[in-house]
Every structure is written in structure tokens, then in C-alpha cells.
Design a protein around this motif. Structure first.
Motif, PDB file in Angstrom:
ATOM      1  N   ALA A   1       0.892  -1.147  -0.121  1.00 63.46           N
ATOM      2  CA  ALA A   1      -0.064   0.047  -0.228  1.00 63.46           C
ATOM      3  C   ALA A   1       1.137   1.485  -0.288  1.00 63.46           C
ATOM      4  N   VAL A   2       1.707   1.480   0.575  1.00 62.30           N
ATOM      5  CA  VAL A   2       2.514   2.308   1.010  1.00 62.30           C
ATOM      6  C   VAL A   2       3.630   2.767  -0.123  1.00 62.30           C
ATOM      7  N   PHE A   3       4.226   1.618  -1.119  1.00 57.62           N
ATOM      8  CA  PHE A   3       4.627   1.660  -2.509  1.00 57.62           C
ATOM      9  C   PHE A   3       3.982   1.884  -3.468  1.00 57.62           C
ATOM     10  N   THR A   4       3.335   1.259  -3.677  1.00 56.58           N
ATOM     11  CA  THR A   4       1.336   1.807  -4.973  1.00 56.58           C
ATOM     12  C   THR A   4       1.309   3.367  -4.133  1.00 56.58           C
ATOM     13  N   ALA A   5       1.415   3.582  -3.093  1.00 51.16           N
ATOM     14  CA  ALA A   5       0.632   5.442  -3.064  1.00 51.16           C
ATOM     15  C   ALA A   5       1.511   6.581  -3.915  1.00 51.16           C
ATOM     16  N   VAL A   6       3.606   5.914  -3.184  1.00 49.98           N
ATOM     17  CA  VAL A   6       3.864   6.826  -3.371  1.00 49.98           C
ATOM     18  C   VAL A   6       4.056   6.397  -5.296  1.00 49.98           C
ATOM     19  N   ALA A   7       4.068   5.893  -5.469  1.00 46.46           N
ATOM     20  CA  ALA A   7       3.686   5.584  -6.963  1.00 46.46           C
ATOM     21  C   ALA A   7       3.164   6.425  -7.760  1.00 46.46           C
ATOM     22  N   ASP A   8       1.825   6.284  -7.417  1.00 44.26           N
ATOM     23  CA  ASP A   8       0.853   7.356  -7.878  1.00 44.26           C
ATOM     24  C   ASP A   8       1.350   8.371  -7.406  1.00 44.26           C
TER      25      ASP A   8
ATOM     26  N   ARG B   1       1.426   5.366 -15.420  1.00 39.39           N
ATOM     27  CA  ARG B   1       1.120   4.854 -13.770  1.00 39.39           C
ATOM     28  C   ARG B   1       1.286   3.593 -13.841  1.00 39.39           C
ATOM     29  N   SER B   2       1.061   2.837 -14.891  1.00 40.26           N
ATOM     30  CA  SER B   2       1.412   1.058 -14.482  1.00 40.26           C
ATOM     31  C   SER B   2       3.106   0.876 -13.972  1.00 40.26           C
ATOM     32  N   GLY B   3       3.925   1.373 -15.170  1.00 37.22           N
ATOM     33  CA  GLY B   3       4.966   1.557 -15.420  1.00 37.22           C
ATOM     34  C   GLY B   3       5.497   2.104 -14.203  1.00 37.22           C
TER      35      GLY B   3
ATOM     36  N   MET C   1       8.053   1.336  -8.634  1.00 36.10           N
ATOM     37  CA  MET C   1       8.187   1.349  -6.697  1.00 36.10           C
ATOM     38  C   MET C   1       7.673  -0.884  -6.303  1.00 36.10           C
ATOM     39  N   ARG C   2       7.201  -0.990  -7.491  1.00 33.78           N
ATOM     40  CA  ARG C   2       7.108  -2.501  -7.206  1.00 33.78           C
ATOM     41  C   ARG C   2       8.565  -3.188  -7.067  1.00 33.78           C
ATOM     42  N   TYR C   3       9.339  -3.043  -8.305  1.00 35.58           N
ATOM     43  CA  TYR C   3      11.053  -3.402  -8.227  1.00 35.58           C
ATOM     44  C   TYR C   3      11.565  -2.694  -6.436  1.00 35.58           C
ATOM     45  N   PHE C   4      11.491  -1.961  -6.081  1.00 30.60           N
ATOM     46  CA  PHE C   4      12.513  -1.445  -4.776  1.00 30.60           C
ATOM     47  C   PHE C   4      11.291  -2.104  -3.346  1.00 30.60           C
ATOM     48  N   ARG C   5      10.486  -2.015  -3.468  1.00 32.37           N
ATOM     49  CA  ARG C   5       9.625  -2.873  -2.332  1.00 32.37           C
ATOM     50  C   ARG C   5      10.412  -4.358  -2.321  1.00 32.37           C
ATOM     51  N   GLU C   6      10.414  -4.603  -2.752  1.00 34.87           N
ATOM     52  CA  GLU C   6      10.879  -6.201  -3.649  1.00 34.87           C
ATOM     53  C   GLU C   6      12.638  -6.542  -3.302  1.00 34.87           C
TER      54      GLU C   6
END
Length: 316
Positions: free
Chosen positions: A24-31, A65-67, A72-77
Motif C-alpha cells: 500500500a505504501v509503495f503503491t501510494a508513492v508510485a501514484d 502509471r502502471s510503469g 516501485m514494486r521493484y524497490f519494495r521487493e
């Protein structure tokens, strides 16, 4: 807290945070980053528009946006990868083309030069490869401050990935020696020219500059070269439960490129091999554009005047 301290803190503590909260946090950062549409996001959109010319401006904007979410998914992982178990790692990765194109070379004591793009999660791919396929030797761009680069090296070493610093002495020579020792995958992030001495190629119909490393390594060490495409895929059912996350990656090994005529000049051989892996990688860039984390200039038309003159004044 500086950047290096932040990364160190994240690598040490992110595994203690429940993954749903991290997502949730990293998705929010991305958006938020996407909504602000800063320089990096605009560059991503420009790159996406070149490889996906059929999309209008609104579609490219949605794709970016998907990009950013993928990025951010990469960084979270990455921040939690050291806490992933071997079983979870295997559940998160699906491999295509390895048995046909690479395993016979490794089984025969050889090595393979692999051209990667900034696609999906290359650290996850490297960790999986080192634990399940063969030894992994690669090169990393020197980051500033130096403490940040040191953290990245320690992180990748902890995953079983051997890292050489770009610009740290005779890097090509070290790669060649590693290749000749055999039993290694040598993946090189090459879809961007970091040295200003790369190779100009046709990338999805536009002139671009990429790294010469994979081709040079193949020629100097006498090993095959090809591209590797990496992209995200949604996980479901038993595999999702085993992975402990809703996302996994696909690692697609393309067939080795034919050896160029040895009678050709060396720079022509390098150009032919480089264009060959770029053509392979382009298929992944077009099919999985949202997983191409390219927020820098790649295409000649976007480079500064000096870099354009070095490319012969070509335009995209």
C-alpha cells in the motif's frame, strides 16, 4: 537521513513490515510521483511513446502509471528480498527458454553473455539464477554517494551475485576471465549507454545508444550472447500462497545469436551482435512496456548536442 542511510535502513527493517502494508505504501508513492509528473515520469512517457507509437497521449499517460507502480514494486521487493526463503523465491519466478538455449552451455562448462534491460526485477532474477541455475557475475554502475554503491554491492553479494564496479579497472578483462572459468551466467544491464562509447542501434524503429558490453564479452571470451526479457505476472492460487506475494516474474531467455563472420572488422561484429540482442529485447519492451523502468535518455533524438554529434547527428 541521506539516501545511503535510507537504503540501509530499508534493507534492514523492511522485512519486519507486513507485506500488505508495504504494498500500500509503495503503491501510494508510485501514484503520487505519477500525479506530480516530474522530469523522470515525463522521460518514461517519452520512452514509452517511442516503443508504442500506436498509443495516443492519454494511453501513454495511463501506461506510465502502471510503469511507476511496476518501478516501485521493484524497490519494495528489493528491500525485502534478503528475507525471502528459497521456496518463496522459486515460487516467484517462472523461467522460459533456459533448458533449450542456456543449460547445455552451462552443463558443458561454458558461460553465457546475457543482455538485460531495466525490466521487471533484475535483482530477483539474479538471486533466483544464482541459487537455481548457475553462478551469476555482473557489473554495477557506480552510485553516489559511495556509501550507497557499497550498500548495493553488499545487497547483491548477499543474494549470491558477484558484482564488479563499472569503471573499477579492467572490467571487461575481469568479465572475460570469469566467462572462461565457465559455469556462469553473465547478465549485463545494457539498454542504456553509460560510457558515451556505446553502439548506435535501431530500437523499435528509432535510433538509440546501448552498451557494447555483451557483444564485446562474447567476442573476447568466445561465449554465446543473447537477450533476456524479464516482466511481472500476477500470481494465483497455490503459487501465490507459496510465493507470499501477488506478483512474480518471468525470465525469458532468447536463443543465442549466430556468430558474425570473423572476417568482418571487429567493430562491425560488435554492431551486428548488439543489434541482434536489441531486436530480441525489443519484443519484451513492446509486449511488457509498463515493466521497462527507463527514466533516462536512451534515444539519440533525446540526447544532448554533444552526444548527438558522437552519433553522427542521427535523429530518432
Amino acid at each position: 537521513m541521506n539516501v545511503a542511510d535510507f537504503y540501509t535502513f530499508a534493507w534492514r527493517h523492511a522485512t519486519r513490515v507486513p507485506e500488505p502494508l508495504l504494498r500500500a505504501v509503495f503503491t501510494a508513492v508510485a501514484d503520487v510521483t505519477w500525479l506530480r509528473r516530474g522530469k523522470a515520469v515525463r522521460r518514461m512517457e517519452s520512452n514509452y511513446a517511442r516503443v508504442r507509437p500506436e498509443l495516443d497521449e492519454a494511453a501513454v499517460r495511463r501506461l506510465s502509471r502502471s510503469g511507476m507502480r511496476s518501478y516501485m514494486r521493484y524497490f519494495r521487493e528489493a528491500f525485502t528480498l534478503q528475507g525471502v526463503t528459497p521456496d518463496q523465491l522459486r515460487a516467484r519466478v517462472r523461467v522460459e527458454g533456459y533448458d533449450e538455449h542456456v543449460r547445455p552451455v552451462i552443463a558443458d562448462g561454458g558461460a553465457v553473455s546475457l543482455a538485460l534491460g531495466h525490466l521487471g526485477n533484475w535483482d530477483l532474477a539474479g538471486a533466483y539464477g544464482s541459487q537455481n541455475l548457475a553462478g551469476v557475475l555482473t557489473v554495477a554502475e557506480r552510485l553516489k554517494p559511495a556509501e550507497l554503491f557499497d550498500e548495493f554491492v553488499r545487497f547483491r553479494n548477499a543474494l549470491g551475485i558477484e558484482v564488479l564496479p563499472l569503471g573499477g579497472g579492467d572490467v571487461l578483462g575481469a568479465l572475460v576471465r570469469g566467462a572462461k572459468e565457465g559455469g556462469r551466467l553473465i547478465p549485463l544491464l545494457s539498454d542504456r549507454d553509460l560510457t558515451s562509447t556505446g553502439v548506435e542501434v535501431d530500437l523499435a524503429g528509432h535510433r538509440a545508444r546501448v552498451a557494447a558490453g555483451p557483444a564485446l564479452l562474447a567476442l573476447e571470451a568466445g561465449v554465446p550472447v543473447s537477450a533476456v526479457g524479464i516482466w511481472y505476472e500476477r500470481l494465483h492460487g497455490a503459487r501465490r500462497r507459496a510465493a507470499g506475494t501477488p506478483w512474480g516474474i518471468v525470465i525469458h531467455f532468447f536463443p543465442p545469436l549466430p556468430e558474425p563472420d570473423a572476417a568482418r572488422p571487429r567493430d562491425e561484429q560488435v554492431r551486428l551482435l548488439t543489434q541482434g540482442w536489441v531486436d530480441q529485447l525489443s519484443r519484451t519492451l513492446v509486449a511488457h512496456t509498463q515493466d521497462w523502468h527507463m527514466l533516462q535518455r536512451v534515444f539519440v533524438a533525446d540526447l544532448g548536442p554533444a552526444r548527438q554529434r558522437a552519433s553522427g547527428g542521427a535523429t530518432g
